[in-house]
Scaffold this motif. Structure first.
Motif, PDB file in Angstrom:
ATOM      1  N   VAL A 168      78.178  11.556  56.196  1.00 45.46           N
ATOM      2  CA  VAL A 168      77.363  12.287  55.218  1.00 45.46           C
ATOM      3  C   VAL A 168      76.294  11.369  54.628  1.00 45.46           C
ATOM      4  O   VAL A 168      75.124  11.766  54.472  1.00 45.46           O
ATOM      5  CB  VAL A 168      78.246  12.866  54.101  1.00 45.46           C
ATOM      6  CG1 VAL A 168      77.395  13.494  53.004  1.00 45.46           C
ATOM      7  CG2 VAL A 168      79.210  13.910  54.675  1.00 45.46           C
ATOM      8  N   GLN A 169      76.686  10.141  54.304  1.00 45.20           N
ATOM      9  CA  GLN A 169      75.733   9.191  53.736  1.00 45.20           C
ATOM     10  C   GLN A 169      74.663   8.790  54.751  1.00 45.20           C
ATOM     11  O   GLN A 169      73.492   8.633  54.391  1.00 45.20           O
ATOM     12  CB  GLN A 169      76.482   7.965  53.217  1.00 45.20           C
ATOM     13  CG  GLN A 169      77.354   8.267  52.012  1.00 45.20           C
ATOM     14  CD  GLN A 169      78.315   7.138  51.683  1.00 45.20           C
ATOM     15  OE1 GLN A 169      78.730   6.374  52.571  1.00 45.20           O
ATOM     16  NE2 GLN A 169      78.688   7.027  50.417  1.00 45.20           N
ATOM     17  N   HIS A 170      75.058   8.613  56.016  1.00 48.40           N
ATOM     18  CA  HIS A 170      74.068   8.324  57.057  1.00 48.40           C
ATOM     19  C   HIS A 170      73.028   9.436  57.131  1.00 48.40           C
ATOM     20  O   HIS A 170      71.822   9.170  57.249  1.00 48.40           O
ATOM     21  CB  HIS A 170      74.752   8.157  58.418  1.00 48.40           C
ATOM     22  CG  HIS A 170      75.237   6.774  58.695  1.00 48.40           C
ATOM     23  ND1 HIS A 170      74.419   5.660  58.640  1.00 48.40           N
ATOM     24  CD2 HIS A 170      76.469   6.311  59.047  1.00 48.40           C
ATOM     25  CE1 HIS A 170      75.111   4.585  58.949  1.00 48.40           C
ATOM     26  NE2 HIS A 170      76.362   4.946  59.188  1.00 48.40           N
ATOM     27  N   LYS A 171      73.484  10.666  57.083  1.00 47.18           N
ATOM     28  CA  LYS A 171      72.567  11.794  57.165  1.00 47.18           C
ATOM     29  C   LYS A 171      71.638  11.821  55.956  1.00 47.18           C
ATOM     30  O   LYS A 171      70.433  12.085  56.087  1.00 47.18           O
ATOM     31  CB  LYS A 171      73.363  13.100  57.259  1.00 47.18           C
ATOM     32  CG  LYS A 171      72.489  14.338  57.434  1.00 47.18           C
ATOM     33  CD  LYS A 171      73.335  15.588  57.613  1.00 47.18           C
ATOM     34  CE  LYS A 171      72.453  16.821  57.808  1.00 47.18           C
ATOM     35  NZ  LYS A 171      73.273  18.047  57.989  1.00 47.18           N
ATOM     36  N   LEU A 172      72.176  11.541  54.783  1.00 54.04           N
ATOM     37  CA  LEU A 172      71.389  11.545  53.554  1.00 54.04           C
ATOM     38  C   LEU A 172      70.310  10.467  53.581  1.00 54.04           C
ATOM     39  O   LEU A 172      69.161  10.701  53.176  1.00 54.04           O
ATOM     40  CB  LEU A 172      72.312  11.335  52.353  1.00 54.04           C
ATOM     41  CG  LEU A 172      71.723  11.551  50.958  1.00 54.04           C
ATOM     42  CD1 LEU A 172      71.279  12.998  50.773  1.00 54.04           C
ATOM     43  CD2 LEU A 172      72.747  11.172  49.897  1.00 54.04           C
ATOM     44  N   LEU A 173      70.659   9.284  54.088  1.00 59.36           N
ATOM     45  CA  LEU A 173      69.727   8.163  54.115  1.00 59.36           C
ATOM     46  C   LEU A 173      68.853   8.143  55.364  1.00 59.36           C
ATOM     47  O   LEU A 173      67.948   7.304  55.474  1.00 59.36           O
ATOM     48  CB  LEU A 173      70.492   6.834  54.011  1.00 59.36           C
ATOM     49  CG  LEU A 173      71.231   6.564  52.699  1.00 59.36           C
ATOM     50  CD1 LEU A 173      72.007   5.256  52.787  1.00 59.36           C
ATOM     51  CD2 LEU A 173      70.258   6.524  51.522  1.00 59.36           C
ATOM     52  N   GLY A 174      69.131   9.022  56.296  1.00 59.94           N
ATOM     53  CA  GLY A 174      68.340   9.055  57.520  1.00 59.94           C
ATOM     54  C   GLY A 174      68.569   7.857  58.414  1.00 59.94           C
ATOM     55  O   GLY A 174      67.659   7.417  59.125  1.00 59.94           O
ATOM     56  N   THR A 175      69.787   7.306  58.407  1.00 56.64           N
ATOM     57  CA  THR A 175      70.094   6.119  59.203  1.00 56.64           C
ATOM     58  C   THR A 175      70.998   6.469  60.374  1.00 56.64           C
ATOM     59  O   THR A 175      71.691   7.482  60.369  1.00 56.64           O
ATOM     60  CB  THR A 175      70.790   5.050  58.335  1.00 56.64           C
ATOM     61  OG1 THR A 175      71.915   5.636  57.652  1.00 56.64           O
ATOM     62  CG2 THR A 175      69.835   4.480  57.303  1.00 56.64           C
ATOM     63  N   THR A 176      70.999   5.605  61.359  1.00 59.89           N
ATOM     64  CA  THR A 176      71.881   5.745  62.515  1.00 59.89           C
ATOM     65  C   THR A 176      73.186   5.007  62.238  1.00 59.89           C
ATOM     66  O   THR A 176      73.254   4.160  61.329  1.00 59.89           O
ATOM     67  CB  THR A 176      71.202   5.169  63.771  1.00 59.89           C
ATOM     68  OG1 THR A 176      70.811   3.811  63.511  1.00 59.89           O
ATOM     69  CG2 THR A 176      69.965   5.980  64.121  1.00 59.89           C
ATOM     70  N   PRO A 177      74.236   5.295  63.011  1.00 59.24           N
ATOM     71  CA  PRO A 177      75.544   4.684  62.730  1.00 59.24           C
ATOM     72  C   PRO A 177      75.566   3.162  62.798  1.00 59.24           C
ATOM     73  O   PRO A 177      76.489   2.538  62.263  1.00 59.24           O
ATOM     74  CB  PRO A 177      76.447   5.291  63.819  1.00 59.24           C
ATOM     75  CG  PRO A 177      75.816   6.602  64.143  1.00 59.24           C
ATOM     76  CD  PRO A 177      74.332   6.358  64.038  1.00 59.24           C
ATOM     77  N   ASP A 178      74.569   2.535  63.434  1.00 57.89           N
ATOM     78  CA  ASP A 178      74.571   1.090  63.534  1.00 57.89           C
ATOM     79  C   ASP A 178      73.878   0.407  62.356  1.00 57.89           C
ATOM     80  O   ASP A 178      73.753  -0.816  62.325  1.00 57.89           O
ATOM     81  CB  ASP A 178      73.894   0.641  64.835  1.00 57.89           C
ATOM     82  CG  ASP A 178      72.450   1.093  64.926  1.00 57.89           C
ATOM     83  OD1 ASP A 178      72.096   2.105  64.292  1.00 57.89           O
ATOM     84  OD2 ASP A 178      71.660   0.430  65.637  1.00 57.89           O
ATOM     85  N   VAL A 179      73.429   1.179  61.353  1.00 60.53           N
ATOM     86  CA  VAL A 179      72.752   0.617  60.184  1.00 60.53           C
ATOM     87  C   VAL A 179      73.714   0.611  58.998  1.00 60.53           C
ATOM     88  O   VAL A 179      74.251   1.650  58.618  1.00 60.53           O
ATOM     89  CB  VAL A 179      71.485   1.420  59.828  1.00 60.53           C
ATOM     90  CG1 VAL A 179      70.849   0.890  58.542  1.00 60.53           C
ATOM     91  CG2 VAL A 179      70.481   1.355  60.974  1.00 60.53           C
ATOM     92  N   ALA A 180      73.913  -0.568  58.424  1.00 61.88           N
ATOM     93  CA  ALA A 180      74.774  -0.698  57.240  1.00 61.88           C
ATOM     94  C   ALA A 180      73.971  -0.379  55.980  1.00 61.88           C
ATOM     95  O   ALA A 180      72.776  -0.084  56.036  1.00 61.88           O
ATOM     96  CB  ALA A 180      75.347  -2.112  57.164  1.00 61.88           C
ATOM     97  N   ALA A 181      74.629  -0.436  54.853  1.00 60.38           N
ATOM     98  CA  ALA A 181      73.963  -0.178  53.573  1.00 60.38           C
ATOM     99  C   ALA A 181      74.455  -1.189  52.547  1.00 60.38           C
ATOM    100  O   ALA A 181      75.488  -1.846  52.736  1.00 60.38           O
ATOM    101  CB  ALA A 181      74.245   1.242  53.098  1.00 60.38           C
ATOM    102  N   MET A 182      73.687  -1.319  51.477  1.00 62.23           N
ATOM    103  CA  MET A 182      74.090  -2.162  50.349  1.00 62.23           C
ATOM    104  C   MET A 182      74.480  -1.247  49.195  1.00 62.23           C
ATOM    105  O   MET A 182      73.722  -0.336  48.832  1.00 62.23           O
ATOM    106  CB  MET A 182      72.950  -3.082  49.931  1.00 62.23           C
ATOM    107  CG  MET A 182      72.427  -3.970  51.047  1.00 62.23           C
ATOM    108  SD  MET A 182      73.656  -5.145  51.653  1.00 62.23           S
ATOM    109  CE  MET A 182      73.749  -6.263  50.259  1.00 62.23           C
ATOM    110  N   LYS A 183      75.662  -1.485  48.653  1.00 61.26           N
ATOM    111  CA  LYS A 183      76.095  -0.711  47.489  1.00 61.26           C
ATOM    112  C   LYS A 183      75.905  -1.566  46.243  1.00 61.26           C
ATOM    113  O   LYS A 183      76.397  -2.695  46.170  1.00 61.26           O
ATOM    114  CB  LYS A 183      77.558  -0.298  47.618  1.00 61.26           C
ATOM    115  CG  LYS A 183      78.016   0.606  46.467  1.00 61.26           C
ATOM    116  CD  LYS A 183      79.412   1.158  46.691  1.00 61.26           C
ATOM    117  CE  LYS A 183      79.802   2.123  45.586  1.00 61.26           C
ATOM    118  NZ  LYS A 183      81.159   2.683  45.798  1.00 61.26           N
TER     119      LYS A 183
END
Length: 284
Positions: free
Chosen positions: A223-238
């Protein structure tokens, strides 16, 4: 009508700013005259003027090539290459073999450590168009957040949830809670293009003076990948933050920021150095 392509000496004459026609027939407005003996090299002046033109919205279709820039400014290709190289090193433009120079639409947003950080201000500073999609703006209760803010569990809180965009591309999912007793005037604010801290100061007369935050790498769910427009190989910073005003907690915020567009920066000195407070966390 004949078109004049200036020589490198042409910048010593004429007005400070002029209209020229490039070799491709495109009119360029407001080009700044470059001058010798100013303390800056020609390529540094060219770099600065190209940055100005970018800020003013030029080059939306394409970034000019070496020959066009040479003709527009009346300088050598060596000067043009030095200026464009500097823009490339700053991440403003990108170029690769076989492809023309183009504006970098994936510019990275940098957060300075040890500073009262505003994502809104940092996006603006990166010369990117800032916009937010407001998903929620209301008054609600949240016992977990209220305790973090030192309030009774049932205390009403102002809740602001936004999807932050930079140049119309998703950058961050941002959620902020503030005590309703001080922040309810924010219900009238339009957060599509404004900073929370600016509105808090102008509408509530509250200015953050400090706080603490934790930044850690996470793997977004689907869900978060879809919201941020990222692919599964992209991490995020919380990012989790407590913001304070004169020592009193007034904000609890969580932000999920695309890891491919976000970094942190720390300054240090030879005498004092710098230290990071690293602690073990339970990864989700």
């Amino acid at each position: 009508m004949s078109v004049h392509y200036p020589s490198e000496l042409d910048h010593h004459n004429g007005d400070q700013e002029r209209v020229r026609v490039s070799r491709t027939g495109t009119k360029t407005v407001g080009i700044k005259k470059l001058q010798r003996g100013t303390g800056e090299t020609l390529w540094q002046q060219l770099q600065a003027d190209l940055q100005r033109r970018l800020r003013e919205g030029e080059f939306t279709d394409a970034f000019p090539g070496e020959l066009d820039l040479r003709d527009q400014y009346g300088v050598s290709r060596h000067t043009v290459r030095a200026a464009v190289r500097a823009l490339r090193e700053e991440g403003i433009v990108v170029a690769s073999r076989g492809r023309s120079t183009r504006i970098n639409t994936d510019a990275e947003i940098t957060q300075p450590l040890g500073a009262l950080y505003s994502l809104f201000a940092s996006v603006e500073a990166a010369n990117l168009r800032q916009r937010s999609i407001v998903r929620r703006l209301d008054i609600r209760a949240d016992a977990h957040v209220a305790i973090r803010l030192g309030l009774e569990e049932s205390a009403p809180l102002l809740y602001l949830e936004r999807l932050r965009l930079a140049d119309e591309q998703p950058l961050a999912h941002d959620c902020a809670w503030l005590p309703a007793s001080i922040a309810s005037p924010l219900l009238g604010a339009d957060f599509s293009h404004t900073g929370l801290y600016d509105e808090l100061a102008s509408r509530c007369d509250i200015r953050l003076t400090g706080g603490s935050e934790q930044i850690r790498a996470v793997v977004p769910n689907s869900v978060q990948h879809k919201l941020l427009g990222t692919t599964p190989d992209v991490a995020a910073m919380k990012v989790e933050r407590i913001g304070t005003a004169n020592g009193t907690p007034v904000e609890w915020r969580t932000s999920l920021i695309r890891g491919d567009r976000f970094s942190v920066l720390a300054d240090f000195t030879a005498r004092s150095g710098y230290s990071l407070n690293l602690s073990a966390t339970n990864m989700p």
